[in-house]
Design a protein around this motif. Structure first.
Motif, PDB file in Angstrom:
ATOM      1  N   THR B  43       0.740  -1.124   0.165  1.00  0.00           N
ATOM      2  CA  THR B  43       0.020   0.147   0.221  1.00  0.00           C
ATOM      3  C   THR B  43       0.811   0.974  -0.118  1.00  0.00           C
ATOM      4  O   THR B  43       0.635   2.331  -0.787  1.00  0.00           O
ATOM      5  CB  THR B  43      -0.897  -0.153   1.281  1.00  0.00           C
ATOM      6  N   ALA B  54      -6.242   4.032  -0.617  1.00  0.00           N
ATOM      7  CA  ALA B  54      -7.827   4.153  -0.113  1.00  0.00           C
ATOM      8  C   ALA B  54      -7.706   2.876   0.959  1.00  0.00           C
ATOM      9  O   ALA B  54      -7.377   1.805   0.929  1.00  0.00           O
ATOM     10  CB  ALA B  54      -8.502   3.396  -1.457  1.00  0.00           C
ATOM     11  N   ASP B  56     -10.826   0.832   2.854  1.00  0.00           N
ATOM     12  CA  ASP B  56     -11.989   0.517   2.710  1.00  0.00           C
ATOM     13  C   ASP B  56     -12.833   0.864   3.967  1.00  0.00           C
ATOM     14  O   ASP B  56     -14.049   1.268   3.657  1.00  0.00           O
ATOM     15  CB  ASP B  56     -11.990  -0.929   2.359  1.00  0.00           C
ATOM     16  N   GLN B  57     -12.391   0.654   5.042  1.00  0.00           N
ATOM     17  CA  GLN B  57     -13.017   0.714   6.312  1.00  0.00           C
ATOM     18  C   GLN B  57     -12.266   1.538   7.399  1.00  0.00           C
ATOM     19  O   GLN B  57     -11.568   0.761   7.863  1.00  0.00           O
ATOM     20  CB  GLN B  57     -13.943  -0.270   6.872  1.00  0.00           C
ATOM     21  N   ASP B 176     -21.871   7.215   1.032  1.00  0.00           N
ATOM     22  CA  ASP B 176     -21.274   6.431  -0.274  1.00  0.00           C
ATOM     23  C   ASP B 176     -20.829   7.170  -1.229  1.00  0.00           C
ATOM     24  O   ASP B 176     -21.468   8.224  -1.740  1.00  0.00           O
ATOM     25  CB  ASP B 176     -22.366   5.381  -0.581  1.00  0.00           C
ATOM     26  N   GLU B 236     -14.447   5.423  -6.027  1.00  0.00           N
ATOM     27  CA  GLU B 236     -15.527   5.139  -5.341  1.00  0.00           C
ATOM     28  C   GLU B 236     -15.262   4.462  -4.128  1.00  0.00           C
ATOM     29  O   GLU B 236     -14.050   4.273  -3.691  1.00  0.00           O
ATOM     30  CB  GLU B 236     -16.276   3.821  -6.190  1.00  0.00           C
ATOM     31  N   GLY B 237     -16.390   4.302  -3.111  1.00  0.00           N
ATOM     32  CA  GLY B 237     -16.082   3.737  -1.852  1.00  0.00           C
ATOM     33  C   GLY B 237     -17.216   3.980  -0.845  1.00  0.00           C
ATOM     34  O   GLY B 237     -17.997   5.033  -1.130  1.00  0.00           O
ATOM     35  N   LYS B 238     -17.165   3.356   0.022  1.00  0.00           N
ATOM     36  CA  LYS B 238     -18.324   3.202   1.149  1.00  0.00           C
ATOM     37  C   LYS B 238     -18.164   4.343   2.185  1.00  0.00           C
ATOM     38  O   LYS B 238     -17.097   4.661   2.428  1.00  0.00           O
ATOM     39  CB  LYS B 238     -18.562   1.801   1.749  1.00  0.00           C
ATOM     40  N   GLY B 241     -15.200   4.541   4.811  1.00  0.00           N
ATOM     41  CA  GLY B 241     -13.843   4.573   4.305  1.00  0.00           C
ATOM     42  C   GLY B 241     -13.098   5.732   4.077  1.00  0.00           C
ATOM     43  O   GLY B 241     -13.755   6.838   4.545  1.00  0.00           O
TER      44      GLY B 241
END
Lengths: 299, 299
Positions: B43, B54, B56-57, B176, B236-238, B241
């Protein structure tokens, strides 16, 4: 009295001054069958349920180049720029749309009557078809403007007098469509409901609405419910490809800050069994270059 | 004389009144190593080459809800709305950004100093870090505005006096991010070049530039070349995140006609070895709530 009767028989009342309402849209979406060709059964079924279909490559690279050259020629032609059928962005002075290109350009007339295009339109609408509207659209890079959610049929019904949503549009891409350059977005399945819009049509509404939708734009609450229920499909695709979509699809596009412009040819086919009558929600029909009243079959 | 000397020693000249130029950006991007944790080697390597990473959470659903509630509370608080640190959209009267939230809100102070956040910033910058800027951003549905391409560092250098691009931003998503609601877009790899911008900084430029970038915006030709070379990643992503990106990334976002708003918490960490001096391209530094001059380490 006439007014009352007209409203009474209208399955798609809109801009009647009352509230926003969601109505069922009766009747088929795809009128033909796979046997009619050239669209296969699965694609046709997708069109029925989602309200659109994508064609990866409709024209070959040589044809694409011819279309692009014609687009450039027209947008630089002073007489075209001065024509009322050409929409110029006030701020940038760039051409945004040129209407009626199937009658003013031999190149666009040819593609609008091409069997690959007309054959699919006939198959979807289950009859001979004619061209209700044609235009080329430009969305420049860096400053391309958005277009808010709307159903084309709502406008064609209210302002042009199209009786039923038995019409299909084809958008042929002259540039690549990425998620980031303001591509077409469709709420798949939304075409089976009709949003009756509040308000009434202002006089000469088309002069403004071609730049930015006002009357005929659904309310935010209904649009949010629709997006929750149907989702939003973002239609990426290469130059030379095309999208065909039902006249009652809820669709929109975002602006474009990317360096990559978007342009397309947009042709609307209407069934010859669905020709225009008096507008259902406006005092006067729009000019013939926006809502054509020559119902001669295409192809 | 002072002016000449300053320019002479400035590795990132910009807004000097001359032409747009592309310069190499010397030095490392990721200063720490995987051994410093919590970011793994791959990363970290991706951050070095692409200029962003990025997560994710980053926060769990309960924490997310606390952040959302605080965001709502602040945006509805009349005293917050009246504060100069709050940017209100003229047309809609909606809050667009609230600055300095790591000092005005206990909830945002906590997340801005959280080990998950500060630990990553320290690892990337290879030193203790302090908060250069914090804000919460709102992009409403239907009418969210675009933000054109820019490097944050260009502005922080020119207007705040940040010597080098040894700073990293984290954007924690409270909603989101879809391709269609105006998400962050980055040209991956662009952070290794510095675009020296033409023009000069107008007086009190920040009052306008927080709404829409003007000075410090690269020219279209360079941006097109950059997009062709680096491409455009759409992030994009939730909700919950996060994205961390280098201060010199070329980034932008499109407007948002979708019904889904976007909001995020945005915190900029600067290395304590890179604290602010006099602005390199403006007469006066911007106010402390935009470019903080309290260099106390975070965490």
């Amino acid at each position: 009295m006439t007014e009352t009767l007209r409203r009474h028989h209208d399955a798609y009342p809109t801009r009647t001054g009352s509230n926003y309402m969601v109505l069922d849209r009766p009747g088929p979406v795809a009128w033909g069958t796979a046997a009619d060709g050239p669209i296969d059964a699965q694609t046709l079924q997708g069109f029925e349920s989602k309200g659109y279909l994508a064609i990866d490559q409709l024209v070959d690279p040589e044809e694409l180049e011819v279309l692009r050259v014609e687009l450039r020629r027209m947008s630089e032609d002073p007489s075209v720029r001065a024509d009322e059928r050409t929409i110029i962005e006030a701020k940038s002075q760039e051409v945004r749309s040129i209407f009626d290109v199937h009658r003013t350009s031999e190149v666009f007339k040819k593609i609008a009557n091409d069997p690959r295009v007309v054959g699919r339109a006939r198959q979807i609408l289950g009859s001979e078809v004619y061209i209700h509207q044609s235009r080329v659209n430009f969305k420049p890079g860096f400053e391309g403007k958005e277009f808010s959610w709307h159903s084309d049929f709502e406008t064609w019904h209210a302002e042009d007098g199209m009786p039923d949503p038995r019409a299909v549009s084809i958008s042929i891409s002259l540039t690549d469509n990425y998620t980031f350059n303001g591509p077409l977005m469709i709420m798949p399945g939304s075409h089976k409901k009709f949003i009756s819009c509040g308000g009434e049509t202002p006089e000469d509404n088309y002069k403004k609405s071609l730049i930015m939708q006002g009357a005929g734009t659904p309310d935010k609450e209904t649009l949010t419910r629709f997006a929750d229920e149907y989702g939003i499909d973002v239609l990426e695709g290469k130059a030379g490809g095309a999208v065909m979509f039902d006249s009652n699809c809820m669709h929109a596009s975002n602006g474009n800050v990317s360096p990559y412009p978007r342009s397309n040819i947009f042709i609307v086919f209407n069934s010859v069994e669905n020709t225009l009558v008096e507008p259902f929600g406006a005092d006067q029909p729009r000019p013939d270059y926006i809502g054509v009243r020559d119902f001669t079959p295409a192809g």
